[in-house]
Design a protein around this motif. Structure first.
Motif, PDB file in Angstrom:
ATOM      1  N   MET A 150       3.024  19.649 -15.107  1.00 55.97           N
ATOM      2  CA  MET A 150       1.557  19.563 -15.162  1.00 55.97           C
ATOM      3  C   MET A 150       0.957  19.298 -13.779  1.00 55.97           C
ATOM      4  O   MET A 150      -0.237  19.053 -13.666  1.00 55.97           O
ATOM      5  N   SER A 151       1.775  19.296 -12.738  1.00 52.38           N
ATOM      6  CA  SER A 151       1.337  18.947 -11.371  1.00 52.38           C
ATOM      7  C   SER A 151       0.617  17.612 -11.334  1.00 52.38           C
ATOM      8  O   SER A 151      -0.365  17.447 -10.609  1.00 52.38           O
ATOM      9  N   SER A 152       1.081  16.673 -12.143  1.00 54.04           N
ATOM     10  CA  SER A 152       0.444  15.351 -12.183  1.00 54.04           C
ATOM     11  C   SER A 152       0.993  14.478 -11.050  1.00 54.04           C
ATOM     12  O   SER A 152       2.159  14.573 -10.694  1.00 54.04           O
ATOM     13  N   GLU A 153       0.126  13.619 -10.503  1.00 51.75           N
ATOM     14  CA  GLU A 153       0.615  12.553  -9.633  1.00 51.75           C
ATOM     15  C   GLU A 153       1.265  11.521 -10.533  1.00 51.75           C
ATOM     16  O   GLU A 153       0.795  11.292 -11.654  1.00 51.75           O
ATOM     17  N   TYR A 154       2.332  10.872 -10.068  1.00 49.15           N
ATOM     18  CA  TYR A 154       2.866   9.785 -10.880  1.00 49.15           C
ATOM     19  C   TYR A 154       3.581   8.755 -10.036  1.00 49.15           C
ATOM     20  O   TYR A 154       3.960   9.017  -8.907  1.00 49.15           O
ATOM     21  N   LYS A 155       3.738   7.560 -10.615  1.00 45.70           N
ATOM     22  CA  LYS A 155       4.475   6.513  -9.942  1.00 45.70           C
ATOM     23  C   LYS A 155       5.394   5.824 -10.951  1.00 45.70           C
ATOM     24  O   LYS A 155       4.978   5.480 -12.056  1.00 45.70           O
ATOM     25  N   ASP A 156       6.642   5.661 -10.543  1.00 49.40           N
ATOM     26  CA  ASP A 156       7.664   5.062 -11.399  1.00 49.40           C
ATOM     27  C   ASP A 156       7.766   3.567 -11.071  1.00 49.40           C
ATOM     28  O   ASP A 156       8.159   3.215  -9.963  1.00 49.40           O
ATOM     29  N   TYR A 157       7.408   2.701 -12.023  1.00 43.89           N
ATOM     30  CA  TYR A 157       7.502   1.253 -11.800  1.00 43.89           C
ATOM     31  C   TYR A 157       8.832   0.685 -12.284  1.00 43.89           C
ATOM     32  O   TYR A 157       9.002  -0.527 -12.361  1.00 43.89           O
ATOM     33  N   GLU A 158       9.731   1.590 -12.651  1.00 47.73           N
ATOM     34  CA  GLU A 158      11.090   1.205 -13.051  1.00 47.73           C
ATOM     35  C   GLU A 158      11.101   0.230 -14.232  1.00 47.73           C
ATOM     36  O   GLU A 158      10.421   0.485 -15.211  1.00 47.73           O
ATOM     37  N   GLY A 182      -6.773  -7.413 -11.120  1.00 54.07           N
ATOM     38  CA  GLY A 182      -5.704  -8.097 -10.391  1.00 54.07           C
ATOM     39  C   GLY A 182      -5.037  -7.132  -9.436  1.00 54.07           C
ATOM     40  O   GLY A 182      -5.360  -5.940  -9.433  1.00 54.07           O
ATOM     41  N   ALA A 183      -4.105  -7.650  -8.638  1.00 54.54           N
ATOM     42  CA  ALA A 183      -3.375  -6.780  -7.716  1.00 54.54           C
ATOM     43  C   ALA A 183      -2.433  -5.886  -8.516  1.00 54.54           C
ATOM     44  O   ALA A 183      -1.722  -6.371  -9.385  1.00 54.54           O
ATOM     45  N   PRO A 184      -2.439  -4.576  -8.240  1.00 55.10           N
ATOM     46  CA  PRO A 184      -1.654  -3.643  -9.064  1.00 55.10           C
ATOM     47  C   PRO A 184      -0.171  -3.610  -8.700  1.00 55.10           C
ATOM     48  O   PRO A 184       0.394  -2.561  -8.439  1.00 55.10           O
ATOM     49  N   THR A 185       0.451  -4.770  -8.714  1.00 52.78           N
ATOM     50  CA  THR A 185       1.886  -4.842  -8.440  1.00 52.78           C
ATOM     51  C   THR A 185       2.509  -5.861  -9.387  1.00 52.78           C
ATOM     52  O   THR A 185       1.807  -6.719  -9.940  1.00 52.78           O
ATOM     53  N   GLU A 186       3.825  -5.785  -9.526  1.00 56.59           N
ATOM     54  CA  GLU A 186       4.518  -6.754 -10.373  1.00 56.59           C
ATOM     55  C   GLU A 186       4.296  -8.163  -9.813  1.00 56.59           C
ATOM     56  O   GLU A 186       4.033  -9.108 -10.558  1.00 56.59           O
TER      57      GLU A 186
END
Ligand code: 16G
Ligand code: ZN
Length: 534
Positions: A150-158, A182-186
């Motif tokens: 789909m030519s989507s951008e994606y990010k794998d947060y595992e 909030g901050a978008p990180t674990e």
């Protein structure tokens, strides 16, 4: 059209098994992991369409089967504010999942795009994560293939807990706006919870240890991270059942579902009377507490007990802050809530209670209608929602006394501590710990609010569970005709009796729940009702 060609090509690597019918249910798609690759590939397609439809806002995909055995897996979509996928899109997920051939899949995809009037020119953004299951990586590969087609951008947060992914989706979509979550990180997640918890625990001494059974799942490493960031000087968490290297141990003889269903300690627990214990489920979105009394009798503090504790505490804070006219606390439960909890909430606390069908999406929506909506399923899934209006009232309030100042500060901290997107075992655990510290209570004092009515849950395998339809938030059967009258007649024979029958949304079975004055009466009533069904 390039996209559709790419989809057809990529899809050939993830053929749908013959003869299977998939359904996007209360928990998304969930079944044996080896039957899921085609489904996850197609969920990737739908996630991209959903993101495009919502102007490129980020959509989440979580790969988990929660409390189910290690051989299972599942997949569900998370909407931009961190909520469950909008109900009307579940049918599109099901439609895509059931297309038999690559050509049929492209046709189904075109239909979804046309029906939803989605502009395919918009760039899609998707993030995803998985629990600790051994089937996770291969399913992630299927998802990535769908997103790439789909030519989507994606990010794998595992590897994450389910509620952590919900948190991240909301953070990303609110970044740079006044509603920034909030901050978008674990790490941002732990820091947000840690800061709020420290504020709430200001001036309190460190509570005694809480023993947490992590179901040998993702909750174990994540709770360890949380403990480190919160600070062991105010949080003494002893982690048990944290073996995520041995796949077969996941949710086996441990975890929230085991404890709630069996009403007993996970085998191998070494705890003393009055120790506070909690169990998470395999994706850490459920938590139940329990303890042993002086006679080593087991006592469960389930979702109803947590809801009652939270409602009591928040109601008190709202009063101390002088806001009881402006902010009304309400509670949402399902038919499985123990009748004694409902009476306690309504009669003792004086808070309104709504009953909805089973499934988080129903409870969540109902809770949004209160200024502060506490919702919990008896199985331990739940959270507390603060409406935007009540948040601004709390923010703007000018304290007239030190007591009001403290109450307002605690309310603000609580709204940060409690995950506003979905039930979250780690966040709920900190909430319970903070409330008990404020009250100076052990598990026994908490348990003392009300005494659970004896109850019994029975699973009945029937020829066609879909024949069982209900009304009144699943408390009454509409079909098969005639059964409800017979249930009513049985219930009438038991003082304080209550029973209902509903089809499971996750298993091929019907569930019977019964309550009565004594243990044996509850068992008998459940058994007799079950006898009406086959
Ligand atoms: C799903 C639901 C859970 C509910 C359970 C009931 C979500 C995220 N999960 O796991 O809330 O308690 O189904 O199962 O909504 P049942 O329909 O088999 O009784
Ligand atoms: Zn779960």
């Amino acid at each position: 059209d390039n996209i559709y060609t790419a989809v057809a090509e990529a899809s050939s690597g993830f053929a749908k098994p013959q003869g299977l019918i998939y359904g996007y249910g209360t928990a998304g798609f969930r079944l044996k992991a080896n039957l899921l690759a085609s489904v996850v590939f197609r969920v990737g397609l739908l996630a991209a369409v959903r993101s495009k439809k919502l102007n490129g806002q980020t959509i989440g995909v979580m790969i988990t089967a929660s409390h189910n055995p290690e051989e299972d897996n599942g997949v569900k979509l998370v909407d931009p504010q961190g909520e469950m996928l909008e109900g009307s899109w579940e049918a599109y997920a099901t439609l895509l999942a059931n297309a038999q051939t690559d050509t049929e899949l492209v046709e189904a995809l075109k239909k979804v795009v046309a029906t939803t009037k989605t502009d395919m020119g918009i760039k899609a953004n998707v993030i995803f994560a998985k629990d600790t299951r051994s089937s996770g990586p291969s399913l992630v590969a299927a998802l990535q293939a769908g997103l790439t087609a789909m030519s989507s951008e994606y990010k794998d947060y595992e590897i994450l807990t389910t509620p952590q992914l919900h948190y991240l989706v909301r953070c990303i979509n609110t970044a740079g706006t006044p509603a920034e979550y909030g901050a978008p990180t674990e790490l941002g997640y732990y820091e947000k919870l840690g800061k709020a918890f420290r504020t709430l625990m200001d001036g309190k001494t460190r509570p005694s240890a809480v023993f947490v059974d992590c179901a040998n799942g993702v909750g174990a490493p994540k709770l360890r991270n949380l403990r480190r960031i919160v600070g062991e000087d105010i949080l003494d968490v002893r982690i048990i059942n944290d073996d995520i290297e041995t796949p077969s141990k996941l949710n086996s003889q441990c975890g929230a579902d085991f404890v709630k269903t069996n009403q007993k300690l996970p085998p191998g627990s070494h705890i003393a009377p009055q120790d506070r214990c909690a169990s998470l489920d395999g994706d850490a979105d459920r938590v139940v507490y329990y303890y042993l009394d002086q006679d080593s009798t087991f006592h469960l503090l389930d979702g109803d007990k947590i809801a009652s504790l939270a409602a009591m505490f928040i109601q008190d804070l709202v009063k101390s802050a002088g806001l009881e006219e402006e902010i009304k606390v309400g509670v949402v439960q399902t038919a499985y809530a123990n009748g004694a909890s409902t009476v306690y909430l309504q009669k003792v606390l004086g808070v309104p209670v709504t009953c909805t069908p089973t499934g988080v999406k129903h409870l969540h929506h109902a809770a949004q209608r209160y200024d502060v909506g506490v919702y919990f399923e008896a199985n331990g899934h739940g959270t507390v929602l603060f409406s935007p209006t009540s948040l601004s009232i709390i923010e703007a309030a000018k304290p007239q006394s030190p007591a009001q100042h403290t109450a307002l500060q605690s309310l603000r901290a609580l709204s940060d501590l409690i995950n506003q997107t979905v039930g979250d075992a780690l966040s709920d655990l900190l909430m319970v710990e903070a409330i008990l510290a404020h009250k100076g209570w052990g598990p026994k004092e908490w348990d003392g609010a009300y005494t659970d009515l004896p109850n019994r849950l029975v699973r009945v395998v029937v020829k066609d569970r879909h024949a069982f339809t209900t009304t009144d938030a699943e408390r009454r059967l509409v079909s098969p005709a005639g059964i409800q009258d017979r249930v009513d007649a049985l219930v009438a024979k038991y003082k304080g009796g209550r029973a209902f029958v509903r089809a499971s949304g996750t298993e091929d079975a019907v569930r019977v729940y019964a309550e009565a004055g004594t243990r044996s009466e509850a068992d008998e009533l459940a058994c007799k009702v079950a006898g009406l069904l086959s």
